[in-house]
Design an enzyme around this catalytic site. Structure first.
Site, mmCIF file in Angstrom:
data_model
loop_
_atom_site.group_PDB
_atom_site.id
_atom_site.type_symbol
_atom_site.label_atom_id
_atom_site.label_comp_id
_atom_site.label_asym_id
_atom_site.label_seq_id
_atom_site.Cartn_x
_atom_site.Cartn_y
_atom_site.Cartn_z
ATOM 1 N N GLU A 125 14.719 -15.271 0.329
ATOM 2 C CA GLU A 125 15.279 -16.290 1.349
ATOM 3 C C GLU A 125 14.189 -17.401 1.269
ATOM 4 O OE1 GLU A 125 16.442 -13.113 4.911
ATOM 5 O OE2 GLU A 125 14.793 -14.295 5.318
ATOM 6 N N ASP A 167 0.897 -1.204 -0.136
ATOM 7 C CA ASP A 167 -0.005 0.148 0.034
ATOM 8 C C ASP A 167 0.988 1.481 -0.001
ATOM 9 O OD1 ASP A 167 -2.769 1.188 0.395
ATOM 10 O OD2 ASP A 167 -2.043 1.912 2.125
#
Length: 559
Positions: free
Chosen positions: A268, A218
């Site tokens: 990751e 956002d």
């Protein structure tokens, strides 16, 4: 016409392990408080979403984008977040969330969650600590505080205006003021603070560890700010250049340092987590930086959302955005409706100038001091044609809950039932975004048309029953069945991210393009019929008439 061939099953584990699944995904936005209510309190919840996973699977989407579900006072529809690593108790628990993720994944559906990094709520633990702490404290440094003007700081630091109206600065009683670009209850974070950056990295890992596949960011262009000692006026802010990366508030170059750290977290995981930026920026080049592989990876383009139902506008927008995405190494996004704008079935039923006034919710209702005439049938006809064309484009297709039913805007919500802060902060100017957030109709009848057992948090009109899932399920002419069939065919036909425009013989109202594998799409934006090109007819947005393509209609062909 509607093809009656069997709908193929959605792939499961093989699809989830594909690191590029997002590039041409069909993503369905759920506004959780208005999707499905499992406990009968009038508010949609997490278990309600889980109960509707079979519906989502049958619809044929690839992913769900879940709007904020965090603890919140709902000052701005959940975008005022109290706790970034929890579920609003009115919506459920973390266990409920885990069950929903598991149900979606077993159905072969990814999950993208909203993250709101520009601001927290004023009930966030950090902000309550900031208010209790003195000026200059580490607690206040997590947010943007400034001394007020005047002898005792009784005047705001600047005359800046909030996006929802009124001042963008709020006094705290000791001569200081905090910045809130949105609602008063949404204080802006200070992203120069290392603690803020690290805490959001922890939040990204928290949800990724729970199986979340990606994030919708956002106000992605607003995090990095550089406020001078003497603040400019609002007029001066408005006049500043927004293409250089040096505007004090918006789209600063430094924001990409933040997202480079986020990318490190995403990578990751296997497959890497994905992200899409909500970034309202000045140029395609600026937007491309958010969509880079070193950053968030994808950025919304809202160009079709802001366009009229017009062939020239559509062709220019499609061509431009495909070129931009190719240059960024990303894929573009296509969207017509979301939780912030008038539903496109209504926009396309309005005069063009009014239909474009969508950024401030239902502002079009006040255009020229009167309500513009609305062509309900024409709006839905154009929306079906536009969506069927969009679903054939290379890139991601973002769908908003209820558009698959052909829902239009609910414009006549009484003032006492409205919830959007834009309505209250701009009386008589902006009636807000509640009209696209009314809870969905699942059944033809009932106190809330099957949304829940005891009403809905926003009033539903009587005509909702005709647009319910129950009313449209199995009806070959319904908008729901059009979406289901189109999404199934999209899975069969979608291949390389390529598009070739084909000659339409000088007809300005027609667009015709070819995708690989002989997939062709023709959209007649005009009102009169045209000759239908050769090819196997796969699906059309309205019934065909012999060898002609009616006006305001799209057809998919196979050659």
């Amino acid at each position: 016409m509607t093809d009656t061939r069997p709908v193929p099953e959605t792939s499961d584990e093989s699809a989830r392990s594909d690191a590029t699944w997002w590039r041409q995904a069909a993503v369905y936005q759920i506004y959780p408080r208005s999707f499905a209510d499992a406990n009968g309190d009038g508010i949609g919840d997490v278990r309600g979403i889980t109960s509707r996973v079979p519906y989502l699977k049958k619809l044929g989407i690839d992913a769900v984008w879940l709007s904020p579900f965090y603890p919140s006072a709902l000052a701005d529809g959940g975008y005022d977040v109290d706790d970034y690593r929890n579920v609003d108790p009115r919506l459920g628990t973390l266990d409920d969330f885990d069950d929903m993720v598991d149900a979606l994944h077993r159905a072969g559906i990814k999950l993208i969650v909203d993250i709101v990094p520009n601001h927290s709520s004023n009930r966030h633990e950090w902000f309550t600590q900031a208010l209790a702490a003195p000026k200059g404290s580490p607690e206040r440094d997590r947010y943007i505080f400034r001394d007020g003007l005047g002898d005792n700081g009784q005047l705001p630091p600047a005359d800046w205006t909030s996006a929802f109206g009124g001042l963008a600065w709020e006094p705290v009683g000791d001569g200081q003021w905090y910045m809130h670009y949105f609602a008063t209850e949404q204080p802006d974070f200070n992203w120069d603070n290392r603690e803020v950056r690290d805490d959001f990295l922890a939040t990204l890992r928290f949800w990724s560890d729970r199986g979340v596949d990606g994030f919708r960011v956002d106000v992605a262009h607003g995090l990095a700010k550089e406020l001078p000692a003497v603040l400019p006026s609002q007029a001066e802010l408005d006049a500043m250049e927004k293409t250089t990366g040096q505007h004090p508030l918006w789209d600063r170059d430094e924001v990409h340092e933040i997202y480079a750290e986020w990318r490190g977290v995403f990578n990751e995981y296997d497959p890497p987590r994905i992200a899409v930026a909500e970034a309202w920026v000045a140029t395609p080049e600026r937007r491309a930086r958010y969509a880079s592989a070193e950053g968030l990876g994808q950025a919304f383009n809202f160009d079709l959302l802001e366009a009229d139902f017009d062939s020239a506008q559509f062709r220019e927008i499609i061509t431009s955005n495909l070129e931009q995405a190719k240059g960024a190494g990303s894929s573009t996004t296509w969207v017509f409706s979301n939780h912030d704008v008038v539903r496109h079935a209504t926009r396309y039923g309005l005069p063009p100038l009014a239909g474009r006034a969508v950024k401030q919710g239902s502002e079009w209702l006040l255009a020229g001091g009167r309500e513009p005439e609305l062509d309900i049938a024409g709006g839905l006809r154009r929306a079906r044609a536009a969506t069927l064309m969009m679903l054939a484009l290379p890139g991601s297709a973002y769908l908003y809950q209820g558009e698959e039913l052909g829902l239009g805007e609910v414009a006549d919500i009484p003032a006492e039932n409205r919830q959007d802060p834009a309505f209250f902060r701009n009386p008589g100017v902006d009636i807000g975004r509640d009209g696209c957030r009314v809870p969905l109709p699942w059944t033809h009848e009932g106190s809330s048309f099957g949304f829940g057992s005891d009403g809905a948090h926003l009033p539903q009109p009587e005509w909702f029953g005709r647009f319910s899932v129950e009313a449209e399920d199995g009806d070959p002419g319904s908008t729901l069945e059009l979406y289901r069939r189109a999404l199934a065919l999209r899975h069969e036909l979608q291949t390389a991210e390529e598009l070739e425009w084909l000659d339409v013989g000088g007809s300005a109202d027609v667009l015709h393009f070819r995708r690989p594998n002989g997939w062709e799409v023709v959209t007649n934006f005009g009102t009169g019929p045209i000759a239908l090109p050769a090819g196997e007819r796969l699906i059309s947005s309205r019934p065909l008439e012999g060898d002609t393509l009616p006006g305001e209609t799209t057809v998919w062909l196979k050659n």
